[in-house]
Design a protein around this motif. Structure first.
Motif, PDB file in Angstrom:
ATOM      1  N   GLY A 294       6.411  18.777   5.799  1.00 12.11           N
ATOM      2  CA  GLY A 294       5.710  19.603   6.773  1.00 12.11           C
ATOM      3  C   GLY A 294       4.211  19.405   6.796  1.00 12.11           C
ATOM      4  N   LYS A 295       3.592  19.282   5.623  1.00 10.56           N
ATOM      5  CA  LYS A 295       2.141  19.214   5.545  1.00 10.56           C
ATOM      6  C   LYS A 295       1.601  17.841   5.153  1.00 10.56           C
TER       7      LYS A 295
ATOM      8  N   GLU B 278      -2.243  23.820   7.453  1.00 10.24           N
ATOM      9  CA  GLU B 278      -1.600  23.506   8.730  1.00 10.24           C
ATOM     10  C   GLU B 278      -0.462  22.514   8.499  1.00 10.24           C
ATOM     11  N   PHE B 279       0.343  22.327   9.512  1.00  2.25           N
ATOM     12  CA  PHE B 279       1.485  21.428   9.414  1.00  2.25           C
ATOM     13  C   PHE B 279       1.239  20.160  10.220  1.00  2.25           C
ATOM     14  N   VAL B 280       1.654  19.019   9.672  1.00  2.00           N
ATOM     15  CA  VAL B 280       1.602  17.759  10.406  1.00  2.00           C
ATOM     16  C   VAL B 280       2.676  17.780  11.485  1.00  2.00           C
TER      17      VAL B 280
ATOM     18  N   TYR C 162       0.819  -1.206   0.000  1.00  2.00           N
ATOM     19  CA  TYR C 162       0.000   0.000   0.000  1.00  2.00           C
ATOM     20  C   TYR C 162       0.852   1.255   0.000  1.00  2.00           C
ATOM     21  N   HIS C 163       0.307   2.293  -0.585  1.00  2.00           N
ATOM     22  CA  HIS C 163       0.853   3.647  -0.472  1.00  2.00           C
ATOM     23  C   HIS C 163      -0.101   4.383   0.460  1.00  2.00           C
ATOM     24  N   VAL C 164       0.352   4.646   1.676  1.00  2.00           N
ATOM     25  CA  VAL C 164      -0.454   5.321   2.690  1.00  2.00           C
ATOM     26  C   VAL C 164       0.039   6.746   2.790  1.00  2.00           C
ATOM     27  N   TYR C 165      -0.868   7.698   2.762  1.00  3.78           N
ATOM     28  CA  TYR C 165      -0.456   9.094   2.875  1.00  3.78           C
ATOM     29  C   TYR C 165      -1.495   9.887   3.637  1.00  3.78           C
ATOM     30  N   SER C 166      -1.060  11.005   4.156  1.00  3.02           N
ATOM     31  CA  SER C 166      -1.948  11.903   4.874  1.00  3.02           C
ATOM     32  C   SER C 166      -1.537  13.331   4.576  1.00  3.02           C
ATOM     33  N   ARG C 167      -2.532  14.143   4.256  1.00  2.00           N
ATOM     34  CA  ARG C 167      -2.302  15.568   4.034  1.00  2.00           C
ATOM     35  C   ARG C 167      -3.188  16.341   4.980  1.00  2.00           C
TER      36      ARG C 167
END
Length: 82
Positions: A58-59, A24-26, A14-19
């Motif tokens: 960052g994001k 705002e910044f993660v 899987y390619h897991v990502y979060s934006r």
């Protein structure tokens, strides 16, 4: 109309990502990113993931991983809830 549930398969890649929305910044600083990597290391061990690649920005972040028997959503919930 709601989206159909995603199909998760054991031993799949899987390619897991979060934006993050609204600019705002993660990760506010290096300490937050280091802490995320440490939590990722623990979840990886518990879930039996094989992590091929990861990128923290960052994001957003991206993970390339292969699962084992534990459902992906359970492990991601542990990663993000810790």
């Amino acid at each position: 109309m709601p989206r159909k549930p995603r199909l998760f398969l054991p031993r799949a890649t899987y390619h897991v990502y979060s934006r993050v929305a609204r600019g705002e910044f993660v990760f506010e600083d290096d300490f937050g990113a280091i802490e995320f990597v440490e939590i990722l290391r623990k979840v990886k061990g518990l879930a039996g993931w094989t992590v091929f690649a990861w990128c923290l920005m960052g994001k957003q972040y991206h993970l390339g991983l292969k699962t084992r028997i534990v459902d992906l959503w359970r492990s991601i919930a542990r990663l993000l809830g810790t």
